[in-house]
Enzyme design. Sequence first.
Site, short mmCIF file in Angstrom:
data_model
loop_
_atom_site.label_atom_id
_atom_site.label_comp_id
_atom_site.label_asym_id
_atom_site.label_seq_id
_atom_site.Cartn_x
_atom_site.Cartn_y
_atom_site.Cartn_z
N GLU A 34 32.85 38.85 38.38
CA GLU A 34 32.77 38.07 39.63
C GLU A 34 33.53 36.75 39.50
OE1 GLU A 34 31.87 38.85 42.59
OE2 GLU A 34 31.14 40.83 42.04
N TYR A 117 28.22 32.32 46.86
CA TYR A 117 28.78 33.67 46.98
C TYR A 117 28.62 34.46 45.68
CZ TYR A 117 32.47 36.89 45.90
OH TYR A 117 33.15 37.96 45.40
N ASP A 135 32.24 36.53 51.31
CA ASP A 135 33.51 36.09 50.73
C ASP A 135 34.61 36.27 51.78
OD1 ASP A 135 33.96 38.80 50.85
OD2 ASP A 135 34.78 38.96 48.82
#
Length: 356
Positions: A34, A117, A135
């Site tokens: 991520e 996020y 996102d």
Amino acid sequence: MRSWSQALLCWYAAHRRDLPWRGHPDPYAVWVSEIMLQQTRVTAARPYFERFLRRFPTVDTLAAAPVADVLKHWEGLGYYSRARNLQTAAREIVARHSSRIPASAAALAQLPGIGPYTAAAIASICFHEPVPVVDGNVARVFSRYLGWTDDFRKLPARRKLAVWLQPHIMAVACPGDFNQAMMELGALACLPHTPLCDQCPLATACHAHCTGTQEKFPVRPAHKSVPTRHACAVVIRRRGRLLLVQRREQGLLGGFWELPGGETKRKPDARTAATAVKSQTGLIVSDLSANGMIEHVFSHFRLQLVLFAAGGSAGRLRANARARWVHAAALVHLLFSTAHRRALQLCIAATRKPRQ
Ligand code: SF4
């Protein structure tokens, strides 16, 4: 009738890409992926992810590694603060969480480099917490689907969309799949230009598709122009070695190596470059010839790096200059920004050209 979220999950089950971090049992691996994907495309991040996990397979190995080693495994991905924050967070996890990745979005968001996020993505994928991810991909899909004209680069618009998505994610059994499905739809079908609406599970109720206005969403206020900064880099050789300088630890690209020179007020000529080298290293360089230019775009500015080759150099390196003569074989072990790595490749290629 199926809800849009059921249709989305069915589409995801049939079309999801096989990615090395998808379905990975270790939250640490999902976290690394991520962070890499924050500003990098999937295809570019993939080889980095595999190499990074081989070198730092656990949060403990990452926490214990020298920072230069971590940055070396990030070299070329850009936005190096991500790598520094990743390691700072790893050290915090080892020290304060007994090496276990925190299991909630709220706790994850307390760690360096993890914004709302990323926290939502990790918590939903690894710990099944129903928190929606918003996102860029998700914002594009739903600005079109809902016909919302908000500026999704701003936090209030992202929050508004998260609130709208909340009951929908609460209603599904796999919040992680729900989030990944939204992001995957943005990456594979709801493309920025020419979205593939005929392949989209949301098409029948999509505002933009039904009104033929896909190109109008997401709405983007006029772009501010990016300023251009100038710099020079000088190739100076002595007895088969190349002179390099190391940037200070603090600030942009801290600790990275580069060719001597540095930023200049305007586009540099040979005289400016020679002055920059003298003030940086103490060396007097002569017979400078222009050797090309490299342009590199950072997040807030565009860098124009003019290259020069020095025909000769005199004097000694100043004692406090962070400079070193380096053999070509050692370059691979040092850390360079993308712009300076390209500059080195250019000057090495020029050296190999046969003389006319
Ligand atoms: S129908 Fe088209 S515009 Fe609407 S969400 Fe799907 S791909 Fe995007």
